[in-house]
Design a protein around this motif. Structure first.
Motif, short mmCIF file in Angstrom:
data_model
loop_
_atom_site.label_atom_id
_atom_site.label_comp_id
_atom_site.label_asym_id
_atom_site.label_seq_id
_atom_site.Cartn_x
_atom_site.Cartn_y
_atom_site.Cartn_z
N VAL A 109 -56.07 -6.14 -17.96
CA VAL A 109 -57.52 -5.98 -17.88
C VAL A 109 -57.86 -5.15 -16.64
O VAL A 109 -57.45 -5.50 -15.53
CB VAL A 109 -58.23 -7.35 -17.79
N VAL A 110 -58.58 -4.06 -16.84
CA VAL A 110 -58.90 -3.19 -15.69
C VAL A 110 -60.38 -3.18 -15.36
O VAL A 110 -60.76 -2.76 -14.27
CB VAL A 110 -58.40 -1.74 -15.93
N ALA A 111 -61.24 -3.63 -16.28
CA ALA A 111 -62.68 -3.68 -15.98
C ALA A 111 -63.35 -4.66 -16.93
O ALA A 111 -62.94 -4.82 -18.07
CB ALA A 111 -63.31 -2.30 -16.12
N TYR A 121 -64.79 -5.47 -22.23
CA TYR A 121 -63.53 -5.55 -21.49
C TYR A 121 -62.76 -4.24 -21.70
O TYR A 121 -62.60 -3.78 -22.84
CB TYR A 121 -62.67 -6.70 -22.01
N GLN A 122 -62.28 -3.67 -20.61
CA GLN A 122 -61.42 -2.49 -20.71
C GLN A 122 -59.99 -2.91 -20.40
O GLN A 122 -59.73 -3.57 -19.40
CB GLN A 122 -61.88 -1.39 -19.76
N THR A 147 -62.08 -5.63 -32.52
CA THR A 147 -62.30 -4.24 -32.90
C THR A 147 -62.30 -3.36 -31.65
O THR A 147 -62.96 -3.69 -30.66
CB THR A 147 -63.63 -4.08 -33.65
N VAL A 148 -61.57 -2.28 -31.70
CA VAL A 148 -61.53 -1.33 -30.59
C VAL A 148 -62.80 -0.48 -30.62
O VAL A 148 -63.13 0.13 -31.63
CB VAL A 148 -60.29 -0.42 -30.69
N ASN A 149 -63.52 -0.45 -29.52
CA ASN A 149 -64.76 0.34 -29.44
C ASN A 149 -64.51 1.78 -29.03
O ASN A 149 -65.11 2.71 -29.57
CB ASN A 149 -65.73 -0.29 -28.45
N HIS A 150 -63.65 1.96 -28.05
CA HIS A 150 -63.45 3.29 -27.46
C HIS A 150 -62.03 3.38 -26.94
O HIS A 150 -61.47 2.39 -26.45
CB HIS A 150 -64.46 3.50 -26.32
N VAL A 151 -61.44 4.56 -27.06
CA VAL A 151 -60.07 4.79 -26.58
C VAL A 151 -60.06 6.01 -25.67
O VAL A 151 -60.66 7.04 -26.00
CB VAL A 151 -59.09 5.00 -27.75
N ASP A 152 -59.38 5.89 -24.53
CA ASP A 152 -59.20 7.02 -23.61
C ASP A 152 -57.76 6.96 -23.10
O ASP A 152 -57.47 6.31 -22.11
CB ASP A 152 -60.21 6.93 -22.46
N LEU A 155 -56.26 3.60 -22.03
CA LEU A 155 -57.36 2.66 -21.85
C LEU A 155 -58.14 2.49 -23.15
O LEU A 155 -58.39 3.46 -23.87
CB LEU A 155 -58.30 3.16 -20.76
N PHE A 156 -58.52 1.25 -23.44
CA PHE A 156 -59.40 1.02 -24.59
C PHE A 156 -60.36 -0.11 -24.27
O PHE A 156 -60.09 -0.95 -23.41
CB PHE A 156 -58.58 0.71 -25.86
#
Length: 217
Positions: A109-111, A121-122, A147-152, A155-156
């Motif tokens: 967990v990073v954020a 949660y990131q 469910t994954v909201n965003h991927v970078d 990081l997700f």
């Protein structure tokens, strides 16, 4: 197989070192053990464990050295809360997604930030797993189907509604918490189908064009 819909928040009742690995007794909380027998599977924080003994409010499982190495179970302290789910029956509703209980890797967990009534949660995934994580796809975190909201890249983000936060251990996560990750089974099977050996040492690379050729995307 499991669904990633958590049935109960239990806790680690006892840890016994046994010849290089562990035997754990896990208190099941509100989850009934009436339909569980020795040899059945129960997921603990997303890790499929076999019940080798049953108590009135707990089950006992052996945890191999391999499982301790590739999951976070070895880091649990006595009394630590855990997410529990009994194995899927054929007549059950599939409320989450198909989960094997075989952890692919450990993320961090990073954020954490509040988003209206929900929490975002990131998570940082191991680099080798990031290719299997897609926006609006499914991911299993400590046994929870999300469910994954965003991927970078690695990081997700996932969005946690109040009910999920209240009923699972995700509310205890902090920045730096390590979590068990299991990627969507379909992502692995699609890659396997579309990646073929061109010779003994080289494999064809999965591309957007190859996915499109096979009807994906």
């Amino acid at each position: 197989m499991f669904t990633g819909i958590i049935e109960s928040e239990g806790k680690l009742k006892k840890i016994e070192p046994v010849k290089g690995d562990y035997r754990m007794t896990i208190q099941v909380g509100k989850m009934s053990l009436e339909d569980v027998k020795i040899g059945d599977s129960i997921a603990c924080n997303g890790v499929c464990l076999t019940a080798i003994a049953l108590e009135s409010d707990a089950y006992v499982a052996d945890v191999s050295a391999e499982t301790l190495k590739v999951t976070t179970l070895g880091n649990l302290q006595l009394g630590a809360p855990v997410n529990l789910e009994k194995a899927l029956r054929l007549q059950d509703r599939l409320g989450g997604h198909l989960v094997s209980g075989h952890v692919d890797g450990v993320g961090e967990v990073v954020a954490i930030e509040q988003d209206a009534r929900s929490w975002r949660y990131q998570i940082r995934a191991p680099k080798a797993l990031s290719r299997y994580i897609a926006a609006k796809g499914s991911i299993c975190i400590n046994g929870i189907s999300l469910t994954v909201n965003h991927v970078d890249w690695e990081l997700f983000d996932v969005n946690i509604v109040p009910h999920t936060r209240q009923e699972t251990t995700i509310r205890t996560f902090e920045v730096g918490t390590q979590v068990n990750l299991e990627v969507d089974l379909l992502a692995r099977y699609i890659e396997r189908m579309l990646t073929q050996e061109s010779d003994e040492s080289e494999k064809e690379t999965l591309t957007r064009e190859k996915l499109a050729e096979h009807g994906f995307g």
